[in-house]
Design a protein around this motif. Sequence first.
Motif, PDB file in Angstrom:
ATOM      1  N   LEU A 265       2.901 -23.801  13.654  1.00  0.00           N
ATOM      2  CA  LEU A 265       2.505 -23.971  15.052  1.00  0.00           C
ATOM      3  C   LEU A 265       3.578 -23.308  15.908  1.00  0.00           C
ATOM      4  O   LEU A 265       4.764 -23.549  15.724  1.00  0.00           O
TER       5      LEU A 265
ATOM      6  N   SER B  36       4.608 -21.243  19.933  1.00  0.00           N
ATOM      7  CA  SER B  36       4.343 -20.833  21.307  1.00  0.00           C
ATOM      8  C   SER B  36       5.256 -19.633  21.562  1.00  0.00           C
ATOM      9  O   SER B  36       6.033 -19.237  20.692  1.00  0.00           O
TER      10      SER B  36
ATOM     11  N   THR C 155      -5.001 -19.003  15.705  1.00  0.00           N
ATOM     12  CA  THR C 155      -5.940 -19.754  16.536  1.00  0.00           C
ATOM     13  C   THR C 155      -5.199 -20.320  17.734  1.00  0.00           C
ATOM     14  O   THR C 155      -4.126 -20.921  17.580  1.00  0.00           O
ATOM     15  N   GLU C 156      -5.769 -20.134  18.908  1.00  0.00           N
ATOM     16  CA  GLU C 156      -5.164 -20.687  20.126  1.00  0.00           C
ATOM     17  C   GLU C 156      -5.597 -22.137  20.285  1.00  0.00           C
ATOM     18  O   GLU C 156      -6.774 -22.465  20.192  1.00  0.00           O
ATOM     19  N   MET C 157      -4.635 -23.000  20.545  1.00  0.00           N
ATOM     20  CA  MET C 157      -4.893 -24.414  20.779  1.00  0.00           C
ATOM     21  C   MET C 157      -5.165 -24.630  22.274  1.00  0.00           C
ATOM     22  O   MET C 157      -4.792 -23.795  23.096  1.00  0.00           O
ATOM     23  N   PRO C 158      -5.792 -25.754  22.653  1.00  0.00           N
ATOM     24  CA  PRO C 158      -6.070 -26.019  24.073  1.00  0.00           C
ATOM     25  C   PRO C 158      -4.823 -26.007  24.963  1.00  0.00           C
ATOM     26  O   PRO C 158      -4.898 -25.649  26.129  1.00  0.00           O
ATOM     27  N   ASP C 159      -3.668 -26.361  24.383  1.00  0.00           N
ATOM     28  CA  ASP C 159      -2.432 -26.402  25.194  1.00  0.00           C
ATOM     29  C   ASP C 159      -1.728 -25.046  25.254  1.00  0.00           C
ATOM     30  O   ASP C 159      -0.635 -24.936  25.807  1.00  0.00           O
TER      31      ASP C 159
ATOM     32  N   ARG D  31      -0.516 -23.259  22.723  1.00  0.00           N
ATOM     33  CA  ARG D  31       0.210 -22.939  21.506  1.00  0.00           C
ATOM     34  C   ARG D  31      -0.754 -22.304  20.504  1.00  0.00           C
ATOM     35  O   ARG D  31      -1.958 -22.405  20.652  1.00  0.00           O
ATOM     36  N   ARG D  32      -0.198 -21.656  19.504  1.00  0.00           N
ATOM     37  CA  ARG D  32      -1.007 -21.029  18.467  1.00  0.00           C
ATOM     38  C   ARG D  32      -0.698 -21.637  17.112  1.00  0.00           C
ATOM     39  O   ARG D  32       0.427 -22.053  16.852  1.00  0.00           O
ATOM     40  N   VAL D  33      -1.708 -21.643  16.257  1.00  0.00           N
ATOM     41  CA  VAL D  33      -1.528 -22.026  14.867  1.00  0.00           C
ATOM     42  C   VAL D  33      -1.743 -20.762  14.056  1.00  0.00           C
ATOM     43  O   VAL D  33      -2.734 -20.061  14.235  1.00  0.00           O
TER      44      VAL D  33
END
Length: 135
Positions: free
Chosen positions: A4, A6, A124-128, A130-132
């Motif tokens: 994870l 950013s 994958t972009e997370m809602p906040d 950050r990326r996974v």
Amino acid sequence: MEYLFSLDNLPEAAAAFIEAIGENRIFAFEGEMGAGKTTFITEVCRQLGASDDSGSPTFSIVNEYRASDGSPIYHFDFYRLDSPAEALDMGAEDYFYSGHLCLIEWPDRLGSLLPEETVEVRITEMPDGRRVIKF
């Protein structure tokens, strides 16, 4: 592996990726437009010693950089490809089988041209924001 990240800890995520590369040389980066594929690859290239600006090769299809040890790093962006035949025409297989690091954006445009040993990488972009990254 899953990480994870950013923009704040992008260097650490890229370092973890580099450490995990091992003998693998071909990486297919998948993710939505704006997921951070180019940003991540740029940081990987920077940490490998590439002194050139390693932005997206959207218009050139492939950019070549030199790592600190002099070895080439190939960064592909196949977004504008209309067919796998175009990749063949530009010599993509020569790059893939060169034994050098190949970092590929939009690999789905290649059909079955990717070598079997290609490592899939998903960002994958997370809602906040950050990326996974998984590979």
